[in-house]
Design a protein around this motif. Sequence first.
Motif, PDB file in Angstrom:
ATOM      1  N   PHE A  88      27.776 -16.538  54.403  1.00 20.76           N
ATOM      2  CA  PHE A  88      29.135 -16.637  54.923  1.00 20.76           C
ATOM      3  C   PHE A  88      30.053 -16.902  53.732  1.00 20.76           C
ATOM      4  CE2 PHE A  88      26.330 -17.770  58.375  1.00 20.76           C
ATOM      5  CZ  PHE A  88      26.877 -17.153  59.490  1.00 20.76           C
ATOM      6  N   LYS A  89      30.770 -15.872  53.317  1.00 23.04           N
ATOM      7  CA  LYS A  89      31.573 -15.944  52.094  1.00 23.04           C
ATOM      8  C   LYS A  89      32.940 -16.549  52.378  1.00 23.04           C
ATOM      9  CE  LYS A  89      31.612 -15.103  47.710  1.00 23.04           C
ATOM     10  NZ  LYS A  89      30.741 -15.908  46.871  1.00 23.04           N
ATOM     11  N   ASN A  90      33.278 -17.579  51.637  1.00 23.90           N
ATOM     12  CA  ASN A  90      34.573 -18.226  51.771  1.00 23.90           C
ATOM     13  C   ASN A  90      35.277 -18.371  50.421  1.00 23.90           C
ATOM     14  OD1 ASN A  90      36.646 -19.590  53.271  1.00 23.90           O
ATOM     15  ND2 ASN A  90      35.883 -21.525  52.466  1.00 23.90           N
ATOM     16  N   ILE A  91      34.483 -18.520  49.342  1.00 21.57           N
ATOM     17  CA  ILE A  91      35.039 -18.605  47.988  1.00 21.57           C
ATOM     18  C   ILE A  91      35.575 -17.226  47.604  1.00 21.57           C
ATOM     19  CG2 ILE A  91      34.524 -19.112  45.574  1.00 21.57           C
ATOM     20  CD1 ILE A  91      32.135 -20.800  46.573  1.00 21.57           C
ATOM     21  N   PRO A  92      36.816 -17.141  47.124  1.00 21.83           N
ATOM     22  CA  PRO A  92      37.343 -15.834  46.715  1.00 21.83           C
ATOM     23  C   PRO A  92      36.423 -15.137  45.709  1.00 21.83           C
ATOM     24  CG  PRO A  92      39.114 -17.439  46.792  1.00 21.83           C
ATOM     25  CD  PRO A  92      37.835 -18.204  47.011  1.00 21.83           C
TER      26      PRO A  92
END
Length: 292
Positions: A88-92
């Motif tokens: 689950f990608k949240n970091i730019p």
Amino acid sequence: MLEVLARAKINLTLDITGLLPGGYHQLETIMQSIALCDRLVFSPRSQGIELQTNSPLIPAGPENLVYRAAELLQRITGYRQGVHIFLFKNIPVAAGLGGGSADAAATLAALNQLWSLGLSREELLVLAAKLGADVPFCLEGGTVLARGKGELLTPLKPLPPLGVVLVTPFLAVSTAQIYREYDRLLPGVHPDTPAMVAAIERQDITAVAALLGNILEPVTAALYPQVYVVKEALKAAGAPGVVMSGSGPTVFGLCRDEGEARRVAGRLDPGLGRILYTRFCSQAIKLAVING
């Protein structure tokens, strides 16, 4: 199953002090974990590595550092069972915040536990260095002085949970391109790393904010002037210290606490880029067993 939080990093200082064998740049950088994180879920499977993600911006195959970290562990240990990983990608992405490195470090730590490999911290750090310059730090976390290619780590006195405003312009930066431009331009404004170490040791937050520095900032800004636009906007919004992180393009403003960071973020024009606020964190990775 294991759920892992993989936290981003910022560079309080980033300097290049020479060249290493093989043409690598010799770094001297003070890195800091922040609470902004990706979330990875690891589930055992009989064979093979399967990676899925919620982001169309990142690959889900062998070119992804998460996949490569799992492959490396299998190759080194001879472990033959597989794993399903959801990221689950949240970091730019491609933003100078070490998101890919954080995910790779989380994968090493998680699979060492899920697969019962029994690798020591020192063994994991050696493997981390094979994956990328920031991956060893992303295993350790906290406030750390890193040298060499980034693998020589000296823990520093932990800083309090200072607030951070992150502004990532709507563009992606190639780290390799920025280092090539650095070699061509050789900018001469080096951050004062020893002074920053001393400020951290005495917990002088005013001095920490004043000593932020990144030798790559003028290089990236020459290619992407938006970096300086964001920097000036953060200063005008009240951030006591402002600098670009890593090779960019994210610029961060350092604040006294997360509340101040929230207020500064609220004064910014959304057109500047993706705006987030967070805080310093003393831990890079958090693992939790889920569903037994």
